[in-house]
Design a protein around this motif. Structure first.
Motif, PDB file in Angstrom:
ATOM      1  N   LEU A 119      -2.169  -1.443  -5.154  1.00 55.41           N
ATOM      2  CA  LEU A 119      -3.322  -1.283  -4.270  1.00 55.41           C
ATOM      3  C   LEU A 119      -4.161  -2.554  -4.276  1.00 55.41           C
ATOM      4  CD1 LEU A 119      -5.227   0.438  -2.483  1.00 55.41           C
ATOM      5  CD2 LEU A 119      -6.259   1.288  -4.603  1.00 55.41           C
ATOM      6  N   SER A 120      -4.372  -3.138  -5.443  1.00 56.67           N
ATOM      7  CA  SER A 120      -5.175  -4.365  -5.517  1.00 56.67           C
ATOM      8  C   SER A 120      -4.512  -5.516  -4.766  1.00 56.67           C
ATOM      9  CB  SER A 120      -5.442  -4.747  -6.973  1.00 56.67           C
ATOM     10  OG  SER A 120      -4.274  -5.241  -7.591  1.00 56.67           O
ATOM     11  N   LEU A 121      -3.190  -5.578  -4.796  1.00 53.06           N
ATOM     12  CA  LEU A 121      -2.489  -6.618  -4.031  1.00 53.06           C
ATOM     13  C   LEU A 121      -2.630  -6.383  -2.528  1.00 53.06           C
ATOM     14  CD1 LEU A 121       0.818  -7.006  -6.102  1.00 53.06           C
ATOM     15  CD2 LEU A 121      -1.229  -8.463  -6.166  1.00 53.06           C
ATOM     16  N   ALA A 122      -2.603  -5.124  -2.117  1.00 51.80           N
ATOM     17  CA  ALA A 122      -2.741  -4.806  -0.689  1.00 51.80           C
ATOM     18  C   ALA A 122      -4.120  -5.185  -0.157  1.00 51.80           C
ATOM     19  CB  ALA A 122      -2.471  -3.318  -0.459  1.00 51.80           C
ATOM     20  N   LEU A 123      -5.115  -5.185  -1.048  1.00 50.41           N
ATOM     21  CA  LEU A 123      -6.480  -5.500  -0.627  1.00 50.41           C
ATOM     22  C   LEU A 123      -6.663  -6.953  -0.215  1.00 50.41           C
ATOM     23  CD1 LEU A 123      -8.560  -3.476  -3.231  1.00 50.41           C
ATOM     24  CD2 LEU A 123      -7.991  -2.867  -0.868  1.00 50.41           C
ATOM     25  N   ARG A 124      -5.658  -7.770  -0.424  1.00 50.06           N
ATOM     26  CA  ARG A 124      -5.736  -9.166   0.017  1.00 50.06           C
ATOM     27  C   ARG A 124      -5.745  -9.271   1.532  1.00 50.06           C
ATOM     28  NH1 ARG A 124      -1.439 -11.860  -4.246  1.00 50.06           N
ATOM     29  NH2 ARG A 124      -2.739 -11.566  -6.095  1.00 50.06           N
ATOM     30  N   ALA A 125      -5.165  -8.280   2.213  1.00 52.40           N
ATOM     31  CA  ALA A 125      -5.089  -8.353   3.678  1.00 52.40           C
ATOM     32  C   ALA A 125      -5.646  -7.114   4.377  1.00 52.40           C
ATOM     33  CB  ALA A 125      -3.642  -8.569   4.112  1.00 52.40           C
ATOM     34  N   ILE A 126      -5.928  -6.053   3.627  1.00 50.18           N
ATOM     35  CA  ILE A 126      -6.455  -4.820   4.220  1.00 50.18           C
ATOM     36  C   ILE A 126      -7.835  -4.585   3.621  1.00 50.18           C
ATOM     37  CG2 ILE A 126      -6.089  -2.339   4.532  1.00 50.18           C
ATOM     38  CD1 ILE A 126      -3.106  -2.836   3.895  1.00 50.18           C
TER      39      ILE A 126
ATOM     40  N   CYS B 252      -7.510   7.641  12.681  1.00 47.89           N
ATOM     41  CA  CYS B 252      -8.695   7.006  13.274  1.00 47.89           C
ATOM     42  C   CYS B 252      -9.148   5.795  12.465  1.00 47.89           C
ATOM     43  CB  CYS B 252      -9.840   8.010  13.384  1.00 47.89           C
ATOM     44  SG  CYS B 252      -9.551   9.312  14.585  1.00 47.89           S
ATOM     45  N   VAL B 253      -9.194   5.927  11.148  1.00 50.62           N
ATOM     46  CA  VAL B 253      -9.613   4.822  10.286  1.00 50.62           C
ATOM     47  C   VAL B 253      -8.640   3.657  10.403  1.00 50.62           C
ATOM     48  CG1 VAL B 253      -9.852   4.138   7.854  1.00 50.62           C
ATOM     49  CG2 VAL B 253     -10.889   6.253   8.660  1.00 50.62           C
TER      50      VAL B 253
ATOM     51  N   VAL C 132     -10.996  -2.917   1.931  1.00 50.87           N
ATOM     52  CA  VAL C 132     -10.988  -1.979   0.808  1.00 50.87           C
ATOM     53  C   VAL C 132     -11.227  -0.539   1.270  1.00 50.87           C
ATOM     54  CG1 VAL C 132     -13.427  -2.306   0.180  1.00 50.87           C
ATOM     55  CG2 VAL C 132     -11.774  -1.600  -1.556  1.00 50.87           C
ATOM     56  N   GLY C 133     -12.111  -0.337   2.216  1.00 48.21           N
ATOM     57  CA  GLY C 133     -12.397   1.019   2.688  1.00 48.21           C
ATOM     58  C   GLY C 133     -11.195   1.664   3.350  1.00 48.21           C
ATOM     59  N   VAL C 134     -10.520   0.912   4.177  1.00 46.22           N
ATOM     60  CA  VAL C 134      -9.336   1.431   4.871  1.00 46.22           C
ATOM     61  C   VAL C 134      -8.199   1.656   3.876  1.00 46.22           C
ATOM     62  CG1 VAL C 134      -7.558   0.898   6.588  1.00 46.22           C
ATOM     63  CG2 VAL C 134      -9.965   0.447   7.090  1.00 46.22           C
ATOM     64  N   ALA C 135      -7.958   0.676   3.026  1.00 46.76           N
ATOM     65  CA  ALA C 135      -6.856   0.805   2.062  1.00 46.76           C
ATOM     66  C   ALA C 135      -7.075   1.997   1.142  1.00 46.76           C
ATOM     67  CB  ALA C 135      -6.722  -0.477   1.246  1.00 46.76           C
ATOM     68  N   TYR C 136      -8.288   2.159   0.644  1.00 48.18           N
ATOM     69  CA  TYR C 136      -8.556   3.267  -0.271  1.00 48.18           C
ATOM     70  C   TYR C 136      -8.446   4.606   0.446  1.00 48.18           C
ATOM     71  CZ  TYR C 136     -10.561   6.012  -3.997  1.00 48.18           C
ATOM     72  OH  TYR C 136     -10.755   6.953  -4.975  1.00 48.18           O
ATOM     73  N   ALA C 137      -8.934   4.675   1.675  1.00 52.28           N
ATOM     74  CA  ALA C 137      -8.847   5.921   2.439  1.00 52.28           C
ATOM     75  C   ALA C 137      -7.386   6.304   2.683  1.00 52.28           C
ATOM     76  CB  ALA C 137      -9.597   5.785   3.763  1.00 52.28           C
ATOM     77  N   VAL C 138      -6.570   5.340   3.063  1.00 51.36           N
ATOM     78  CA  VAL C 138      -5.158   5.614   3.318  1.00 51.36           C
ATOM     79  C   VAL C 138      -4.456   5.975   2.013  1.00 51.36           C
ATOM     80  CG1 VAL C 138      -2.981   4.573   4.090  1.00 51.36           C
ATOM     81  CG2 VAL C 138      -5.074   4.209   5.405  1.00 51.36           C
TER      82      VAL C 138
ATOM     83  N   LEU D  89       0.829  -1.203   0.000  1.00 51.46           N
ATOM     84  CA  LEU D  89       0.000   0.000   0.000  1.00 51.46           C
ATOM     85  C   LEU D  89       0.866   1.257   0.000  1.00 51.46           C
ATOM     86  CD1 LEU D  89      -2.776   1.310   0.063  1.00 51.46           C
ATOM     87  CD2 LEU D  89      -2.775   1.041   2.553  1.00 51.46           C
ATOM     88  N   MET D  90       1.938   1.261   0.777  1.00 49.40           N
ATOM     89  CA  MET D  90       2.839   2.418   0.787  1.00 49.40           C
ATOM     90  C   MET D  90       3.502   2.612  -0.580  1.00 49.40           C
ATOM     91  SD  MET D  90       2.454   3.815   3.669  1.00 49.40           S
ATOM     92  CE  MET D  90       0.853   3.143   4.047  1.00 49.40           C
ATOM     93  N   ALA D  91       3.872   1.510  -1.221  1.00 45.07           N
ATOM     94  CA  ALA D  91       4.451   1.595  -2.569  1.00 45.07           C
ATOM     95  C   ALA D  91       3.418   2.124  -3.560  1.00 45.07           C
ATOM     96  CB  ALA D  91       4.976   0.233  -3.010  1.00 45.07           C
TER      97      ALA D  91
END
Length: 122
Positions: free
Chosen positions: A56-63, A109-110, A65-71, A16-18
């Motif tokens: 981002l799609s790879l990160a969604l395997r463990a995070i 917070c999220v 979707v709402g949190v990953a997209y917000a971050v 996600l950071m990448a």
């Protein structure tokens, strides 16, 4: 310590950071291309943004979707603002700085909520 560095959650957050770095780079290429009129910047933009979405799609395997997209969007916004001030000599007014600070507080917070949710599921 070694196990934590190879946990699916650590890898997901690293991806996600990448993705965020790629988003900032891609949008910066777009701004540079729009200001200079060159088409090469748009090609770099497309490549960087495509890579960003893929990561981002790879990160969604463990995070979630709402949190990953917000971050992804929130840190991308803050990072791109910093780049625009640094590279493009844009300025920020106090209201914008306060807004960015509030956005960062919301992301904290999220993200903390995501950690609580994962602990409860375990």
């Amino acid at each position: 310590m070694y196990k934590k560095l190879h946990s699916p959650l650590f890898i997901a957050w690293s991806l996600l950071m990448a993705a965020i770095v790629c988003e900032i780079a891609g949008t910066s290429f777009m701004a540079a291309a729009a200001r200079s009129g060159g088409y090469l910047g748009y090609a770099w933009m497309a490549a960087a943004l495509a890579l960003s979405y893929y990561l981002l799609s790879l990160a969604l395997r463990a995070i979630s979707v709402g949190v990953a997209y917000a971050v992804w969007e929130g840190l991308g916004l803050v990072g791109l603002t910093a780049v625009s001030v640094w590279l493009f000599d844009e300025t920020l007014v106090t209201q914008e700085i306060i807004g960015l600070g509030l956005a960062l507080q919301g992301l904290v917070c999220v993200t903390l909520g995501e950690g609580d949710e994962q602990e409860a599921a375990a």
